[in-house]
Design a protein around this motif. Sequence first.
Motif, PDB file in Angstrom:
ATOM      1  N   VAL A   1      41.793  15.870   7.758  1.00 12.89           N
ATOM      2  CA  VAL A   1      40.480  15.094   7.434  1.00 12.89           C
ATOM      3  C   VAL A   1      40.006  15.776   6.104  1.00 12.89           C
ATOM      4  O   VAL A   1      39.655  15.197   5.190  1.00 12.89           O
ATOM      5  CB  VAL A   1      39.588  15.112   8.486  1.00 12.89           C
ATOM      6  CG1 VAL A   1      38.221  14.609   8.268  1.00 12.89           C
ATOM      7  CG2 VAL A   1      39.995  14.503   9.664  1.00 12.89           C
ATOM      8  N   LYS A   2      39.880  17.025   6.001  1.00 10.33           N
ATOM      9  CA  LYS A   2      39.208  17.740   4.975  1.00 10.33           C
ATOM     10  C   LYS A   2      40.135  17.498   3.801  1.00 10.33           C
ATOM     11  O   LYS A   2      39.210  17.437   2.592  1.00 10.33           O
ATOM     12  CB  LYS A   2      39.020  19.275   5.292  1.00 10.33           C
ATOM     13  CG  LYS A   2      38.097  19.863   6.249  1.00 10.33           C
ATOM     14  CD  LYS A   2      38.206  21.174   6.612  1.00 10.33           C
ATOM     15  CE  LYS A   2      37.090  21.842   7.490  1.00 10.33           C
ATOM     16  NZ  LYS A   2      37.160  23.235   7.701  1.00 10.33           N
ATOM     17  N   LEU A   3      41.346  17.795   3.824  1.00  9.67           N
ATOM     18  CA  LEU A   3      42.209  17.263   2.567  1.00  9.67           C
ATOM     19  C   LEU A   3      41.891  15.779   2.090  1.00  9.67           C
ATOM     20  O   LEU A   3      42.079  15.601   0.837  1.00  9.67           O
ATOM     21  CB  LEU A   3      43.593  17.628   2.803  1.00  9.67           C
ATOM     22  CG  LEU A   3      44.411  17.502   1.863  1.00  9.67           C
ATOM     23  CD1 LEU A   3      44.234  18.537   0.655  1.00  9.67           C
ATOM     24  CD2 LEU A   3      45.894  17.745   2.283  1.00  9.67           C
ATOM     25  N   VAL A   4      41.928  14.858   2.903  1.00  6.34           N
ATOM     26  CA  VAL A   4      41.578  13.386   2.720  1.00  6.34           C
ATOM     27  C   VAL A   4      40.128  13.301   2.063  1.00  6.34           C
ATOM     28  O   VAL A   4      40.147  12.468   0.910  1.00  6.34           O
ATOM     29  CB  VAL A   4      41.973  12.564   3.837  1.00  6.34           C
ATOM     30  CG1 VAL A   4      41.400  10.996   3.661  1.00  6.34           C
ATOM     31  CG2 VAL A   4      43.268  12.320   4.420  1.00  6.34           C
ATOM     32  N   LYS A   5      39.399  14.056   2.519  1.00  2.00           N
ATOM     33  CA  LYS A   5      37.993  13.968   2.034  1.00  2.00           C
ATOM     34  C   LYS A   5      38.089  14.447   0.371  1.00  2.00           C
ATOM     35  O   LYS A   5      37.555  13.887  -0.422  1.00  2.00           O
ATOM     36  CB  LYS A   5      37.079  14.827   2.615  1.00  2.00           C
ATOM     37  CG  LYS A   5      35.663  14.791   2.139  1.00  2.00           C
ATOM     38  CD  LYS A   5      34.830  15.884   3.121  1.00  2.00           C
ATOM     39  CE  LYS A   5      33.469  15.885   2.548  1.00  2.00           C
ATOM     40  NZ  LYS A   5      33.349  16.789   1.371  1.00  2.00           N
TER      41      LYS A   5
END
Length: 125
Positions: A74-78
């Motif tokens: 999720v953090k990387l996609v953000k």
Amino acid sequence: MADLKDFAEQLVNLTVKEVNELATILKDEYGIEPAAAAVAVAAGGAAAGGDAAEEQTEFDVILKAAGGSKLAVVKLVKELTGLGLKEAKGLVDEAPSAIKEGVSKDEAEGLKTSLEEAGAEVELK
């Protein structure tokens, strides 16, 4: 005014590789994330080339599953998409979902590698 027209013509005639190099320079040296602009210029340049090449030049990065480390994904996609935390979490929760569409092969492979290192299952179309 002629200088601006020359500059605009140079931008329109950039190759995909040159657009990626320009994006890297803008990010590294000036802190500017030109992801959307780079895709638009690359798409414009590809369209100008016509049917000269049958090879696929644009790819979609599809998140198939978040894997074991959902928070890291999720953090990387953000980070990769520039979305807010809620929107990024929504993309990951709704997998399979498109993370980026119409990107160059190099960019798509880079995104795939980053996401797989974070534990996600990714597919390029």
